[in-house]
Scaffold this active site. Structure first.
Site, PDB file in Angstrom:
ATOM      1  CG  ASN A 168      -7.978  -2.716 -10.336  1.00  0.00           C
ATOM      2  OD1 ASN A 168      -8.838  -2.241  -9.729  1.00  0.00           O
ATOM      3  ND2 ASN A 168      -6.899  -3.259  -9.428  1.00  0.00           N
ATOM      4  CD1 TRP A 169      -9.637   4.080 -11.675  1.00  0.00           C
ATOM      5  CD2 TRP A 169     -11.848   4.531 -11.163  1.00  0.00           C
ATOM      6  NE1 TRP A 169     -10.020   4.956 -12.547  1.00  0.00           N
ATOM      7  CE2 TRP A 169     -11.544   5.765 -12.346  1.00  0.00           C
ATOM      8  CE3 TRP A 169     -13.489   5.140 -11.009  1.00  0.00           C
ATOM      9  CZ2 TRP A 169     -11.735   6.663 -12.885  1.00  0.00           C
ATOM     10  CZ3 TRP A 169     -13.767   5.926 -11.402  1.00  0.00           C
ATOM     11  CH2 TRP A 169     -13.342   6.826 -12.597  1.00  0.00           C
TER      12      TRP A 169
ATOM     13  CG  HIS B 148      -6.264  -8.130  -8.614  1.00  0.00           C
ATOM     14  ND1 HIS B 148      -6.151  -8.097  -7.502  1.00  0.00           N
ATOM     15  CD2 HIS B 148      -5.468  -6.869  -8.817  1.00  0.00           C
ATOM     16  CE1 HIS B 148      -5.268  -6.720  -6.781  1.00  0.00           C
ATOM     17  NE2 HIS B 148      -4.781  -5.384  -7.999  1.00  0.00           N
TER      18      HIS B 148
ATOM     19  CD  GLU C 123      -1.632  -6.278 -11.198  1.00  0.00           C
ATOM     20  OE1 GLU C 123      -1.387  -4.808 -10.527  1.00  0.00           O
ATOM     21  OE2 GLU C 123      -2.323  -6.712 -10.497  1.00  0.00           O
TER      22      GLU C 123
END
Ligand code: PGA
Length: 258
Positions: free
Chosen positions: A10-11, A95, A167
Site C-alpha cells: 500500500n503505497w 482503510h 490493521e
C-alpha cells in the site's frame, strides 16, 4: 492463489513516476524468487496504468487504494469500472486513514464493497480498533461491527470473494506492531465469523510490518498475508521483506538476518 502468502504493498500517497518505475522494475526482476508469495501492488491512482503495463505478463497484480460507487456525477472520484479498465484486480476499502481523514462511515464502506464485488474487483476490507477501544476491551466488538456490511454482502452473494485486512489503528505507521497472540486472536475471530456463513476468507495483518518482523508475523496461525505501507515504498526494504517472508513461510521459524 489459495496457497500463496499475500503481500499487499500500500503505497498510500507516496511516489513519483521515477520511484514507481524503480520499484516496479525491481519487483518484476525478483518476483520469480518468491514462489510462495502473491504480490499485489497498490500505487496511487495516477500510477496504476503504468504499474499495470509494467507488470503485465507477470503474476504480480495491481490494486487501487479506494474507489467510488454509483453513477452520479462525482468530481475527482474513480469508479470501479475505470479501475477494471486500467487493469486493477484488487481494491483496498475502508482503510483507517480514509475512515479518519475522509470521515468514511461503515455505510459508505459497504457501498464501496458492493461496487467492487459487482465489478469483479476483489476488495481488501480494512478493519481495526483504536488504542482506546483496545484498552477498554472492545476490540472484537469493534471488528464485528466493521464487518457487518461485508457479512451481509457475502450472505447475499456467497460466491463473492473478499479479503480482510486486520490493521489496528495504533499500529499503522507507528513502528509498533500488535503482539502475535493479539493478531492470532483477532484473525481467528474474523475467520470464525465468516465460517458461520460458510465462507472462508483470507485475513491479512497490517500495521508496521517490515523486513525485521515479517517472518514472525507470517508464522502466526491464521495469518494469510500482510499489508505493508511505509516499508513498501523503499526498494531495499520491500525486496528484503519479500525475501524474508518467503523464507519465513518455508521455515515457519524466526529469522534474524536478511
Ligand atoms: P504501515 O501502513 O505499514 O506504514 O504501518 C500499513 C497500512 O496503512 O496499510
Amino acid at each position: 492463489m489459495p496457497n500463496s502468502f499475500l503481500i499487499v504493498a500500500n503505497w498510500k500517497m507516496n511516489g513519483s513516476r521515477s520511484l514507481a518505475a524503480e520499484l516496479l522494475a525491481a519487483l518484476k526482476l525478483k518476483h520469480h524468487t518468491w514462489p510462495k508469495l502473491k504480490l499485489i501492488i497498490c500505487p496511487p491512482n495516477l500510477y496504476l496504468a503504468s504499474a499495470h503495463n509494467t507488470l503485465h505478463g507477470t503474476n504480480l497484480s495491481v490494486g487501487a487504494q479506494d474507489l467510488w460507487f454509483g453513477s452520479a456525477p462525482a468530481t475527482g472520484n474513480t469508479s470501479a469500472d475505470m479501475l477494471k479498465d486500467i487493469g486493477a484486480e484488487f481494491v483496498i476499502i475502508g482503510h483507517s486513514e480514509r475512515r479518519q481523514l475522509n470521515l468514511e462511515s461503515d455505510l459508505v464502506i459497504t457501498s464501496k464493497l458492493n461496487a467492487a464485488i459487482e465489478h469483479e474487483l476483489v476488495p481488501i476490507l480494512c478493519v481495526g480498533e483504536s488504542i482506546e477501544q483496545r484498552r477498554s476491551g472492545n476490540t472484537l466488538a469493534v471488528i464485528r461491527q466493521q464487518l457487518q456490511g461485508a457479512i451481509s454482502l457475502i450472505r447475499a452473494r456467497p460466491q463473492a470473494k473478499i479479503i480482510i485486512a486486520y490493521e489496528p489503528i495504533w499500529c499503522v505507521g507507528t513502528g509498533s506492531r500488535a503482539s502475535s497472540i493479539d493478531i492470532k486472536i483477532v484473525h481467528a475471530f474474523i475467520k470464525n465469523l465468516f465460517m458461520q456463513y460458510n465462507t472462508s476468507v483470507q485475513v491479512l495483518y497490517g500495521g508496521s510490518v517490515n523486513a525485521n518482523n515479517v517472518a514472525d508475523i507470517a508464522a502466526i496461525e491464521f495469518v494469510d498475508g500482510v499489508i505493508v505501507g511505509g516499508a513498501s515504498i523503499c526498494k531495499t526494504s520491500i525486496l528484503c521483506l519479500c525475501d524474508r517472508a518467503e523464507l519465513g513461510i518455508s521455515s515457519k521459524g524466526v529469522l534474524q538476518v536478511c
